[in-house]
Enzyme design. Structure first.
Site, mmCIF file in Angstrom:
data_model
loop_
_atom_site.group_PDB
_atom_site.id
_atom_site.type_symbol
_atom_site.label_atom_id
_atom_site.label_comp_id
_atom_site.label_asym_id
_atom_site.label_seq_id
_atom_site.Cartn_x
_atom_site.Cartn_y
_atom_site.Cartn_z
ATOM 1 N N CYS A 159 -17.640 42.614 -5.118
ATOM 2 C CA CYS A 159 -18.698 42.540 -4.117
ATOM 3 C C CYS A 159 -19.687 43.693 -4.301
ATOM 4 O O CYS A 159 -19.309 44.863 -4.205
ATOM 5 C CB CYS A 159 -18.057 42.597 -2.740
ATOM 6 S SG CYS A 159 -19.240 42.753 -1.416
ATOM 7 N N THR A 173 -8.471 10.093 -8.647
ATOM 8 C CA THR A 173 -7.611 11.099 -8.014
ATOM 9 C C THR A 173 -6.172 10.604 -8.019
ATOM 10 O O THR A 173 -5.920 9.408 -7.842
ATOM 11 C CB THR A 173 -8.056 11.410 -6.565
ATOM 12 O OG1 THR A 173 -7.029 12.194 -5.929
ATOM 13 C CG2 THR A 173 -8.312 10.171 -5.727
ATOM 14 N N HIS A 207 -12.553 20.276 -0.371
ATOM 15 C CA HIS A 207 -11.953 21.532 -0.837
ATOM 16 C C HIS A 207 -13.011 22.583 -1.152
ATOM 17 O O HIS A 207 -12.816 23.445 -1.997
ATOM 18 C CB HIS A 207 -11.074 21.273 -2.072
ATOM 19 C CG HIS A 207 -9.899 20.381 -1.779
ATOM 20 N ND1 HIS A 207 -9.230 19.661 -2.746
ATOM 21 C CD2 HIS A 207 -9.274 20.082 -0.613
ATOM 22 C CE1 HIS A 207 -8.249 18.966 -2.180
ATOM 23 N NE2 HIS A 207 -8.260 19.197 -0.889
ATOM 24 N N ARG A 254 -7.130 6.051 -14.023
ATOM 25 C CA ARG A 254 -6.466 5.698 -15.295
ATOM 26 C C ARG A 254 -5.069 5.143 -15.077
ATOM 27 O O ARG A 254 -4.622 4.266 -15.783
ATOM 28 C CB ARG A 254 -6.355 6.947 -16.167
ATOM 29 C CG ARG A 254 -7.596 7.247 -16.956
ATOM 30 C CD ARG A 254 -7.345 8.444 -17.844
ATOM 31 N NE ARG A 254 -8.555 8.899 -18.490
ATOM 32 C CZ ARG A 254 -8.791 10.150 -18.836
ATOM 33 N NH1 ARG A 254 -7.899 11.083 -18.579
ATOM 34 N NH2 ARG A 254 -9.915 10.481 -19.426
HETATM 35 P P1 CNA Z 1 -5.579 15.187 -10.475
HETATM 36 O O1 CNA Z 1 -4.302 15.325 -9.743
HETATM 37 O O2 CNA Z 1 -5.702 15.900 -11.764
HETATM 38 O O3 CNA Z 1 -5.816 13.621 -10.687
HETATM 39 C C1 CNA Z 1 -6.874 13.119 -11.431
HETATM 40 C C2 CNA Z 1 -6.649 11.635 -11.610
HETATM 41 O O4 CNA Z 1 -7.775 11.075 -12.216
HETATM 42 C C3 CNA Z 1 -5.437 11.292 -12.467
HETATM 43 O O5 CNA Z 1 -4.718 10.293 -11.831
HETATM 44 C C4 CNA Z 1 -6.044 10.819 -13.780
HETATM 45 O O6 CNA Z 1 -5.265 9.806 -14.390
HETATM 46 C C5 CNA Z 1 -7.366 10.269 -13.310
HETATM 47 N N1 CNA Z 1 -8.430 10.360 -14.314
HETATM 48 C C6 CNA Z 1 -8.739 11.390 -15.118
HETATM 49 N N2 CNA Z 1 -9.827 11.114 -15.857
HETATM 50 C C7 CNA Z 1 -10.196 9.850 -15.524
HETATM 51 C C8 CNA Z 1 -11.227 8.981 -15.944
HETATM 52 N N3 CNA Z 1 -12.124 9.349 -16.877
HETATM 53 N N4 CNA Z 1 -11.293 7.739 -15.404
HETATM 54 C C9 CNA Z 1 -10.400 7.338 -14.483
HETATM 55 N N5 CNA Z 1 -9.401 8.115 -14.033
HETATM 56 C C10 CNA Z 1 -9.303 9.366 -14.542
HETATM 57 O O7 CNA Z 1 -6.821 15.638 -9.584
HETATM 58 P P2 CNA Z 1 -7.109 15.283 -8.073
HETATM 59 O O8 CNA Z 1 -8.567 15.272 -7.930
HETATM 60 O O9 CNA Z 1 -6.330 14.136 -7.601
HETATM 61 O O10 CNA Z 1 -6.511 16.562 -7.329
HETATM 62 C C11 CNA Z 1 -7.192 17.235 -6.371
HETATM 63 C C12 CNA Z 1 -7.552 18.647 -6.790
HETATM 64 C C13 CNA Z 1 -8.104 18.717 -8.186
HETATM 65 C C14 CNA Z 1 -8.655 19.159 -5.934
HETATM 66 O O11 CNA Z 1 -8.191 20.179 -5.162
HETATM 67 C C15 CNA Z 1 -9.763 19.634 -6.878
HETATM 68 O O12 CNA Z 1 -10.360 20.783 -6.419
HETATM 69 C C16 CNA Z 1 -9.087 19.855 -8.163
HETATM 70 N N6 CNA Z 1 -9.907 19.838 -9.387
HETATM 71 C C17 CNA Z 1 -11.246 19.611 -9.338
HETATM 72 C C18 CNA Z 1 -11.999 19.589 -10.497
HETATM 73 C C19 CNA Z 1 -13.483 19.345 -10.417
HETATM 74 O O13 CNA Z 1 -14.102 19.733 -9.441
HETATM 75 N N7 CNA Z 1 -14.066 18.698 -11.430
HETATM 76 C C20 CNA Z 1 -11.367 19.807 -11.739
HETATM 77 C C21 CNA Z 1 -9.982 20.044 -11.756
HETATM 78 C C22 CNA Z 1 -9.279 20.053 -10.574
#
Ligand code: CNA
Length: 320
Positions: free
Chosen positions: A170, A255, A138, A280
């Site tokens: 810009c 994810t 992404h 989680r």
């Molecule tokens: P999501 O849908 O928020 O899922 C995150 C998953 O990770 C969930 O199932 C949580 O239960 C699990 N989770 C959270 N913290 C932990 C942990 N410490 N240990 C284990 N499991 C954990 O996010 P996805 O990544 O699935 O969705 C994709 C999106 C989120 C992408 O397009 C990203 O760009 C977008 N995003 C990215 C960031 C980043 O770059 N840090 C932050 C927020 C969103």
């Protein structure tokens, strides 16, 4: 990748943590697919975790769906919605988590085929994942591009705006406007890109022409993939032309697998390739061979301990 998608059937021979350790030790071409969960221990919220996730914090914006923050059509109409939220997912340090360190360890052991990350925080590069091993599905905050003239800058250049929650403009577009001789009427619209009607009205009421033009001059968009935009071609190319025939283990970490097409990777890969899920909560719509539920930093630390690997990270204490 949707055309070749199949429903994955769980492989019966893999069940336990020690099976996961065995797979880790014997595999040589591991795909690690990561999401926002691998950065939450650093204080960066994910999207969908209840209460702490970004989506649950967005109600005040009056959006019908929190995903609208990252919708390209909405961004074109009113980029301030995205900018008011971007600061929350922009990492303020170059720290990476133990899970990032685990992926780097797989790379050091020459086991990492590819890290497909959905994250936009760019922390994989700080952890030392090589560019040739990393697919940022992404995009990332590393660079930003003017939606009007295509001028690209490093994100540091718009960092102040991002951190202040202010729409970044810009420099080149603004410079070009300032250089225009007096007497030439500037166009008010910006190639279909406009601030919301309300904001436009307030500029029209309160500022002169030049201020107005500069206020709506080219908007900088961080080079992350919004809903409604294509993924980088490298995502499909790497998966279909390179990794598909080489992969011997898939590890999916942190994810919810709710965003296509990344969510389809698992079903696309050869059915005999074992797949491990670390997060989680369970993923209801994909059958993984081994589900390891809990904090990903803790789980990868334990996997390394059982494998006899030395995973070093300041957040891992000796007695963990
Ligand atoms: P999501 O849908 O928020 O899922 C995150 C998953 O990770 C969930 O199932 C949580 O239960 C699990 N989770 C959270 N913290 C932990 C942990 N410490 N240990 C284990 N499991 C954990 O996010 P996805 O990544 O699935 O969705 C994709 C999106 C989120 C992408 O397009 C990203 O760009 C977008 N995003 C990215 C960031 C980043 O770059 N840090 C932050 C927020 C969103």
């Amino acid at each position: 990748i949707t055309r070749e998608l199949s429903k994955r059937v769980k492989l019966p021979q893999y069940n336990t943590i020690d099976d996961a350790v065995h797979l880790l030790k014997k595999s040589k071409n591991i795909i690690v697919l990561t999401g926002a969960g691998i950065s939450t221990s650093l204080g960066i919220p994910d999207f969908r975790s209840k209460e702490t996730g970004l989506y649950s914090q967005l109600e005040h914006l009056g959006l019908s769906d929190p995903q609208e923050v990252f919708d390209i059509t909405i961004f074109r109409e009113d980029p301030s919605i995205f900018y008011s939220v971007a600061k929350d997912i922009l990492p303020s340090t170059q720290k990476f988590s133990p899970t990032h360190a685990f992926i780097k360890l797989l790379q050091d052991k020459e086991k990492l085929l590819t890290n497909f990350t959905q994250n936009i925080d760019n922390l994989e590069s700080y952890a030392g994942i090589l560019p040739e091993k990393l697919i940022q599905c992404h995009g990332s905050f590393a660079t930003a591009t003017c939606v009007e003239c295509g001028y690209r800058v490093k994100c540091e250049e718009i960092y102040k705006d991002l951190k202040a929650g202010r729409v970044a403009r810009c420099d080149r577009c603004i410079r070009n406007m300032r250089l225009k001789p007096f007497g030439i009427k500037r166009k008010r619209s910006t190639n279909g890109l406009s601030t919301s009607k309300k904001k436009r009205q307030s500029y029209e009421d309160s500022t002169d022409d030049e201020d107005y033009d500069i206020a709506v001059a080219g908007v900088m968009k961080p080079d992350i993939t919004f809903f409604g935009e294509d993924l980088p071609a490298t995502f499909h190319d790497r998966l279909t032309k390179h990794d598909k025939d080489l992969v011997d283990l898939v590890i999916v970490i942190g994810t919810s697998l709710k965003v296509a097409p990344v969510s389809e990777v698992s079903g696309f890969l050869p059915p005999e390739t074992p797949q491990i899920y670390i997060s989680r909560e369970p993923c209801q719509h994909v059958d993984f061979d081994i589900d390891m539920l809990g904090e990903c930093d803790t789980i990868v630390t334990e996997l390394c301990r059982r494998a006899g690997w030395d995973l070093k990270h300041e957040m891992i204490k000796e007695d963990d």
